[in-house]
Write a protein that holds these residues in place. Sequence first.
Motif, PDB file in Angstrom:
ATOM      1  N   LYS A 102       0.823  -1.193   0.000  1.00  0.00           N
ATOM      2  CA  LYS A 102       0.000   0.000   0.000  1.00  0.00           C
ATOM      3  C   LYS A 102       0.868   1.258   0.000  1.00  0.00           C
ATOM      4  N   ILE A 103       0.571   2.179  -0.885  1.00  0.00           N
ATOM      5  CA  ILE A 103       1.273   3.453  -0.906  1.00  0.00           C
ATOM      6  C   ILE A 103       0.533   4.388   0.024  1.00  0.00           C
ATOM      7  N   ASP A 104       1.141   4.741   1.133  1.00  0.00           N
ATOM      8  CA  ASP A 104       0.472   5.484   2.186  1.00  0.00           C
ATOM      9  C   ASP A 104       1.178   6.817   2.396  1.00  0.00           C
ATOM     10  N   LEU A 105       0.445   7.900   2.198  1.00  0.00           N
ATOM     11  CA  LEU A 105       1.040   9.221   2.364  1.00  0.00           C
ATOM     12  C   LEU A 105       0.757   9.799   3.735  1.00  0.00           C
ATOM     13  N   ARG A 106       0.102   9.050   4.623  1.00  0.00           N
ATOM     14  CA  ARG A 106      -0.244   9.618   5.903  1.00  0.00           C
ATOM     15  C   ARG A 106       0.973   9.977   6.729  1.00  0.00           C
ATOM     16  N   GLU A 107       2.103   9.325   6.463  1.00  0.00           N
ATOM     17  CA  GLU A 107       3.318   9.654   7.206  1.00  0.00           C
ATOM     18  C   GLU A 107       3.717  11.091   6.980  1.00  0.00           C
ATOM     19  N   ASP A 108       3.336  11.666   5.845  1.00  0.00           N
ATOM     20  CA  ASP A 108       3.691  13.053   5.568  1.00  0.00           C
ATOM     21  C   ASP A 108       3.061  13.994   6.581  1.00  0.00           C
ATOM     22  N   GLU A 109       1.862  13.610   7.105  1.00  0.00           N
ATOM     23  CA  GLU A 109       1.225  14.455   8.083  1.00  0.00           C
ATOM     24  C   GLU A 109       2.078  14.555   9.337  1.00  0.00           C
ATOM     25  N   LYS A 110       2.752  13.443   9.679  1.00  0.00           N
ATOM     26  CA  LYS A 110       3.609  13.442  10.851  1.00  0.00           C
ATOM     27  C   LYS A 110       4.821  14.336  10.637  1.00  0.00           C
ATOM     28  N   ARG A 124      16.550  26.070  -4.086  1.00  0.00           N
ATOM     29  CA  ARG A 124      15.800  27.116  -4.772  1.00  0.00           C
ATOM     30  C   ARG A 124      16.224  27.203  -6.230  1.00  0.00           C
ATOM     31  N   GLU A 125      17.510  27.027  -6.488  1.00  0.00           N
ATOM     32  CA  GLU A 125      18.008  27.203  -7.844  1.00  0.00           C
ATOM     33  C   GLU A 125      17.629  26.031  -8.741  1.00  0.00           C
ATOM     34  N   THR A 126      17.500  24.843  -8.164  1.00  0.00           N
ATOM     35  CA  THR A 126      17.170  23.692  -8.994  1.00  0.00           C
ATOM     36  C   THR A 126      15.675  23.428  -9.039  1.00  0.00           C
ATOM     37  N   GLY A 127      14.873  24.210  -8.273  1.00  0.00           N
ATOM     38  CA  GLY A 127      13.424  24.067  -8.354  1.00  0.00           C
ATOM     39  C   GLY A 127      12.905  22.839  -7.648  1.00  0.00           C
ATOM     40  N   GLY A 128      13.527  22.429  -6.519  1.00  0.00           N
ATOM     41  CA  GLY A 128      12.934  21.372  -5.727  1.00  0.00           C
ATOM     42  C   GLY A 128      13.799  20.147  -5.593  1.00  0.00           C
ATOM     43  N   GLY A 129      14.939  20.080  -6.260  1.00  0.00           N
ATOM     44  CA  GLY A 129      15.894  19.014  -6.025  1.00  0.00           C
ATOM     45  C   GLY A 129      15.399  17.632  -6.372  1.00  0.00           C
ATOM     46  N   VAL A 130      15.744  16.680  -5.496  1.00  0.00           N
ATOM     47  CA  VAL A 130      15.511  15.264  -5.789  1.00  0.00           C
ATOM     48  C   VAL A 130      14.022  14.951  -5.945  1.00  0.00           C
ATOM     49  N   ALA A 131      13.179  15.541  -5.107  1.00  0.00           N
ATOM     50  CA  ALA A 131      11.744  15.249  -5.204  1.00  0.00           C
ATOM     51  C   ALA A 131      11.194  15.649  -6.563  1.00  0.00           C
ATOM     52  N   GLN A 132      11.597  16.806  -7.065  1.00  0.00           N
ATOM     53  CA  GLN A 132      11.096  17.244  -8.363  1.00  0.00           C
ATOM     54  C   GLN A 132      11.674  16.405  -9.491  1.00  0.00           C
ATOM     55  N   ASN A 137      15.874   4.860  -7.767  1.00  0.00           N
ATOM     56  CA  ASN A 137      17.075   5.103  -6.956  1.00  0.00           C
ATOM     57  C   ASN A 137      16.895   6.303  -6.024  1.00  0.00           C
ATOM     58  N   VAL A 138      15.749   6.320  -5.331  1.00  0.00           N
ATOM     59  CA  VAL A 138      15.468   7.377  -4.364  1.00  0.00           C
ATOM     60  C   VAL A 138      14.981   6.743  -3.067  1.00  0.00           C
ATOM     61  N   SER A 139      14.975   7.509  -2.009  1.00  0.00           N
ATOM     62  CA  SER A 139      14.448   7.024  -0.737  1.00  0.00           C
ATOM     63  C   SER A 139      12.925   6.967  -0.805  1.00  0.00           C
ATOM     64  N   ARG A 140      12.336   6.210   0.094  1.00  0.00           N
ATOM     65  CA  ARG A 140      10.870   6.141   0.106  1.00  0.00           C
ATOM     66  C   ARG A 140      10.261   7.451   0.573  1.00  0.00           C
ATOM     67  N   ALA A 141      10.976   8.210   1.406  1.00  0.00           N
ATOM     68  CA  ALA A 141      10.469   9.524   1.810  1.00  0.00           C
ATOM     69  C   ALA A 141      10.389  10.451   0.596  1.00  0.00           C
ATOM     70  N   THR A 142      11.416  10.412  -0.252  1.00  0.00           N
ATOM     71  CA  THR A 142      11.397  11.226  -1.475  1.00  0.00           C
ATOM     72  C   THR A 142      10.284  10.776  -2.403  1.00  0.00           C
ATOM     73  N   LEU A 143      10.106   9.464  -2.518  1.00  0.00           N
ATOM     74  CA  LEU A 143       9.044   8.951  -3.376  1.00  0.00           C
ATOM     75  C   LEU A 143       7.680   9.389  -2.868  1.00  0.00           C
ATOM     76  N   ARG A 144       7.462   9.329  -1.551  1.00  0.00           N
ATOM     77  CA  ARG A 144       6.180   9.770  -0.993  1.00  0.00           C
ATOM     78  C   ARG A 144       5.908  11.226  -1.339  1.00  0.00           C
ATOM     79  N   GLU A 145       6.945  12.060  -1.248  1.00  0.00           N
ATOM     80  CA  GLU A 145       6.770  13.469  -1.592  1.00  0.00           C
ATOM     81  C   GLU A 145       6.416  13.625  -3.067  1.00  0.00           C
ATOM     82  N   ALA A 146       7.086  12.872  -3.931  1.00  0.00           N
ATOM     83  CA  ALA A 146       6.800  12.951  -5.367  1.00  0.00           C
ATOM     84  C   ALA A 146       5.374  12.486  -5.668  1.00  0.00           C
ATOM     85  N   LEU A 147       4.958  11.413  -5.032  1.00  0.00           N
ATOM     86  CA  LEU A 147       3.592  10.923  -5.232  1.00  0.00           C
ATOM     87  C   LEU A 147       2.565  11.936  -4.748  1.00  0.00           C
ATOM     88  N   SER A 148       2.873  12.597  -3.641  1.00  0.00           N
ATOM     89  CA  SER A 148       1.968  13.621  -3.133  1.00  0.00           C
ATOM     90  C   SER A 148       1.820  14.758  -4.136  1.00  0.00           C
TER      91      SER A 148
END
Length: 254
Positions: A3-11, A25-33, A65-76
């Motif tokens: 299950k892809i769960d974004l509720r952890e982002d609330e924490k 700022r210069e790259t417009g969001g870094g790894v998540a973007q 090749n990203v962390s799951r925290a980064t993936l959650r942010e991208a999915l959000s």
Amino acid sequence: MTKIDLREDEKEATAQPAELPRERRETGGGVAQATVAALQSMIRDGRLRPGDLLPPQRDLARDLNVSRATLREALSILATIGEIVAREGGRGFVCADPSGAPATPSWRFAARYSLSEVYQFRYIVESYAAELAALTHTEQEIADLKECTAAFRKAARENNLVAYAQADFDFHNLIMRISRNKLLVDMHQTFASVLLESQRLPIERRGNLLIAVQEHDRLLEAIAIGDPEGANYYMRKHISMAGSRAGLPPSQLP
């Protein structure tokens, strides 16, 4: 299937007090973007088609090749701008059908704060910060604000929704820092993830993105000429209009 769960982002909503680094700022969001861009490429080249269930989170994170925290942010981000849609019951995400009606974006911090509360907070805090910025800015800071506005305009013209939301956030974050009020700066940074999400919601409606750019232009002009009353007024008007674009009814607008 995982299950892809974004509720952890609330924490994590109040767990990111650090100032946005210059390189972000210069790259417009870094790894998540960059992760968002990779997922969008998968959608556009047909590897993920409308109605397809996204692969398990652990597999996507490994393949990209990203962390799951980064993936959650991208999915959000993708969910907020309507490119993926949460399945009923929260069982993962499917690719949205671009030919269908746009999905209603979900406010992922609803368990903590209502969207109207966030815009009320922004209305009070950011309008006063804009007033202070008009009194305390340097020439270099005005140049930095113009750089943010240029990035905002470029993203609007290219319909780059991810970069658009990031440039919007960076502009507002910079005004907070120019205010020279450390408490205001800390408050804005502490709730950075909540505030950034509130700035992604208006773009889901895919209206004229340049309207907000024009609002930034007027606000920047008032700050640059040292007009605190004008800066306060244009920030309040901008926040109220942004709340309307985010879907708040008139009765809940600040």
